[in-house]
Design a protein around this motif. Structure first.
Motif, mmCIF file in Angstrom:
data_model
loop_
_atom_site.group_PDB
_atom_site.id
_atom_site.type_symbol
_atom_site.label_atom_id
_atom_site.label_comp_id
_atom_site.label_asym_id
_atom_site.label_seq_id
_atom_site.Cartn_x
_atom_site.Cartn_y
_atom_site.Cartn_z
ATOM 1 N N ARG A 2 0.839 -1.196 0.000
ATOM 2 C CA ARG A 2 0.000 0.000 0.000
ATOM 3 C C ARG A 2 0.879 1.253 0.000
ATOM 4 O O ARG A 2 1.735 1.435 0.864
ATOM 5 N N LEU A 3 0.640 2.118 -0.979
ATOM 6 C CA LEU A 3 1.383 3.368 -1.096
ATOM 7 C C LEU A 3 0.387 4.521 -1.221
ATOM 8 O O LEU A 3 -0.662 4.380 -1.865
ATOM 9 N N SER A 4 0.721 5.651 -0.657
ATOM 10 C CA SER A 4 -0.125 6.835 -0.823
ATOM 11 C C SER A 4 0.117 7.443 -2.197
ATOM 12 O O SER A 4 1.158 7.212 -2.841
ATOM 13 N N SER A 5 -0.836 8.238 -2.636
ATOM 14 C CA SER A 5 -0.682 8.891 -3.934
ATOM 15 C C SER A 5 0.513 9.846 -3.936
ATOM 16 O O SER A 5 1.158 10.033 -4.973
ATOM 17 N N LEU A 6 0.830 10.430 -2.784
ATOM 18 C CA LEU A 6 2.013 11.286 -2.709
ATOM 19 C C LEU A 6 3.278 10.469 -2.958
ATOM 20 O O LEU A 6 4.162 10.884 -3.736
ATOM 21 N N GLU A 7 3.369 9.298 -2.334
ATOM 22 C CA GLU A 7 4.541 8.440 -2.520
ATOM 23 C C GLU A 7 4.622 7.949 -3.959
ATOM 24 O O GLU A 7 5.710 7.874 -4.559
ATOM 25 N N ILE A 8 3.476 7.616 -4.536
ATOM 26 C CA ILE A 8 3.440 7.164 -5.936
ATOM 27 C C ILE A 8 3.909 8.282 -6.856
ATOM 28 O O ILE A 8 4.720 8.063 -7.769
ATOM 29 N N THR A 9 3.431 9.498 -6.595
ATOM 30 C CA THR A 9 3.816 10.647 -7.418
ATOM 31 C C THR A 9 5.327 10.845 -7.416
ATOM 32 O O THR A 9 5.947 11.101 -8.452
ATOM 33 N N GLN A 10 5.920 10.699 -6.259
ATOM 34 C CA GLN A 10 7.368 10.861 -6.147
ATOM 35 C C GLN A 10 8.107 9.709 -6.817
ATOM 36 O O GLN A 10 9.125 9.918 -7.490
ATOM 37 N N ALA A 11 7.601 8.487 -6.644
ATOM 38 C CA ALA A 11 8.286 7.310 -7.187
ATOM 39 C C ALA A 11 8.306 7.307 -8.710
ATOM 40 O O ALA A 11 9.303 6.915 -9.324
ATOM 41 N N VAL A 12 7.219 7.741 -9.333
ATOM 42 C CA VAL A 12 7.142 7.704 -10.801
ATOM 43 C C VAL A 12 7.707 8.963 -11.438
ATOM 44 O O VAL A 12 7.736 9.091 -12.663
ATOM 45 N N GLN A 13 8.174 9.912 -10.606
ATOM 46 C CA GLN A 13 8.732 11.179 -11.090
ATOM 47 C C GLN A 13 7.711 11.917 -11.963
ATOM 48 O O GLN A 13 7.952 12.247 -13.132
ATOM 49 N N ALA A 14 6.559 12.172 -11.348
ATOM 50 C CA ALA A 14 5.454 12.815 -12.058
ATOM 51 C C ALA A 14 5.832 14.210 -12.512
ATOM 52 O O ALA A 14 6.571 14.936 -11.842
ATOM 53 N N VAL A 15 5.317 14.599 -13.668
ATOM 54 C CA VAL A 15 5.533 15.961 -14.155
ATOM 55 C C VAL A 15 4.470 16.904 -13.595
ATOM 56 O O VAL A 15 4.702 18.093 -13.431
ATOM 57 N N ARG A 16 3.294 16.382 -13.271
ATOM 58 C CA ARG A 16 2.237 17.124 -12.589
ATOM 59 C C ARG A 16 1.147 16.140 -12.200
ATOM 60 O O ARG A 16 1.123 14.994 -12.661
ATOM 61 N N GLN A 20 -5.373 14.136 -4.676
ATOM 62 C CA GLN A 20 -5.064 14.400 -3.280
ATOM 63 C C GLN A 20 -3.979 13.454 -2.777
ATOM 64 O O GLN A 20 -3.924 12.291 -3.165
ATOM 65 N N ASP A 21 -3.127 13.952 -1.872
ATOM 66 C CA ASP A 21 -1.975 13.185 -1.423
ATOM 67 C C ASP A 21 -2.339 11.934 -0.621
ATOM 68 O O ASP A 21 -1.554 10.994 -0.549
#
Length: 464
Positions: A2-16, A20-21
């Motif tokens: 289980r990962l939060s959307s904030l952690e996922i955003t950081q892991a995939v190197q999101a451009v935007r 919600q986190d």
């Protein structure tokens, strides 16, 4: 995991992103048809499909999050993480999960036997550990990351299968899986459609060993001269196994028991250990050996391993023995290649107690320009060992039948069928009491339909 959307955003190197986190997906999917409510949908753009077309559908099905690289037609309010490439994002996310989980990983590759070896290894280790194993044959750029994303924190060992259809693929998968132990079962002429030579296949398989950490362990089939040389490319510990050549774990004697499997003696550091294997054929002895090495290296005693071996059962279509009223079928229909087919032809000939031996050999695919030659070689062997009937199914299998006819088989005993359905109908009409039938072919040929035809017309009494 289980990962939060904030952690996922950081892991995939999101451009935007527009999410919600605190969103925590319940799982991950790249298939809109199988996505479950609460999962994260990763919109993969492939040769024949584009997952971005299904984003509205998956959101209506309850997807909690979407990873995409295009905002064409997307509502700004939708929970979407935007990346430059969704496949790379999937792989980055799996890499993050593997690092965060941080425990022992066993990576397995090879031309043949890797899925069965993975299953046996996982089963052995289950005697002591909570084991995660990659799903089915999810072993490529998409499947391996999706498997890793299912890792749970409480699991102690992961056993992962690494496949390839091109140079560099296993290296890429190894960087995602980060195995501590690497098993190479063999190098055989498969995937020649994508490689110019078997040497190219060997170099591609070697990538697993080259990507092990210096404190890792390489487990190599010493009977395969190409695999044996992989140890020269690794500075860490190398453990070897074999039957025909000297090895750290060597089988010194095998007693075959026909459709009931085999018994073998394993020599290790001057002592011998006896094992009873219910899976058929010498190829399953080879599939079992690296699993023994892994389990023993991770602390399981040979007595415990022997108890687990006795409980092994074949996976569907991988050496299942089906007993019908009066005759038996070896269901090896899951896949095929020249070495595997020739091994099974030899096994079919050796099994005692049957009046007639029948081969149903489906086309073997991905063999490149040498495909006719490989099919003829198998047909020659089938004729040489004097099987009673030789049936070829689909495409290049016509060369298998032609080779048998060139060695004296007539059209009533060496037959070619365009598809598995017609082959099954013929076989169902001609099977007799006392027959032993081997059914084997590449996945796309669907030789399992031959067995379905037999099931429809004849009573199945036992499966082993």
């Amino acid at each position: 995991m289980r990962l939060s959307s904030l952690e996922i955003t950081q892991a995939v190197q999101a451009v935007r992103h527009s999410v919600q986190d605190q969103v925590v997906p319940s799982g991950y999917s790249i298939d809109s048809r199988t996505l479950q409510p609460g999962e994260c949908f990763i919109a993969i753009r492939g040769k024949n499909f584009d997952g971005h077309q299904f984003i509205p559908e998956v959101l209506s099905k309850g997807a909690s999050l979407v990873i995409a690289h295009s905002n064409d037609g997307l509502d700004a309010a939708w929970p979407v993480i935007f990346v430059e490439d969704t496949l790379i994002a999937l792989q980055r996310l799996a890499t993050h999960v593997r690092k965060k989980w941080g425990k022992k990983v066993v990576g397995i590759t090879g031309s043949t036997g890797k899925t069965t070896t993975k299953e046996i290894t996982s089963f052995f280790l289950g005697a002591r550990f909570q084991v995660f194993k990659s799903m089915g044959n999810f072993n490529n750029d998409y499947g391996l990351p999706l498997s890793i994303l299912r890792l749970q924190e409480q699991e102690e060992v992961a056993v992962l299968e690494l496949g390839m259809s091109a140079a560099g693929e296993i290296s890429r998968l190894s960087k995602i899986a980060q195995p501590d132990m690497g098993v190479v079962t063999n190098v055989n002429p498969v995937h020649l459609e994508f490689f110019q030579s078997i040497q190219g296949i060997a170099r591609a398989k070697r990538e697993l060993i080259e990507n092990l950490p210096s404190n890792g362990v390489a487990i190599l089939n010493n009977d395969d001269p190409r695999v044996r040389r992989f140890g020269n490319f690794f500075s860490g510990q190398v453990l070897t196994y074999g039957v025909r050549t000297a090895a750290g774990y060597r089988v010194s004697a095998i007693r075959f028991k026909g459709l009931n499997g085999s018994e073998f003696r394993l020599d290790y550091k001057g002592s011998g250990y006896l094992f009873g294997l219910p899976l058929i054929g010498i190829h399953n002895v080879y599939n079992c050996l690296p699993a023994i090495v892994v389990a023993h290296r991770l602390g399981l005693g040979f007595e415990v391993i022997d108890q687990r071996i006795k409980q092994l059962k074949p996976s569907a279509g991988r050496g299942e023995v089906l007993h019908f009223a009066g005759f038996s079928v070896i269901n090896d229909s899951y896949n095929s290649n020249p070495v595997a087919l020739e091994t099974m032809i030899q096994f079919l000939k050796r099994v005692p107690g049957h009046k007639r031996k029948i081969l149903v050999g489906g086309e073997m695919r991905e063999l490149g320009p040498r495909s006719p030659e490989f099919h003829r070689s198998c047909g020659n062997l089938a004729a040489k060992v004097k099987l009673d009937f030789i049936l070829g199914v689909g495409g290049q299998a016509c060369h298998l039948v032609e080779a048998a006819r060139a060695r004296g088989y007539d059209g009533n005993h060496a037959l070619f069928f365009e598809n598995a359905t017609t082959a099954g109908e013929w076989l169902s009409d001609h099977v007799r009491a006392g027959d032993l039938i081997l059914v084997k072919g590449s996945r796309g040929v669907k030789t399992e339909l031959v067995i379905e035809a037999l099931r429809q017309d004849h009573s199945l009494t036992k499966t082993s």
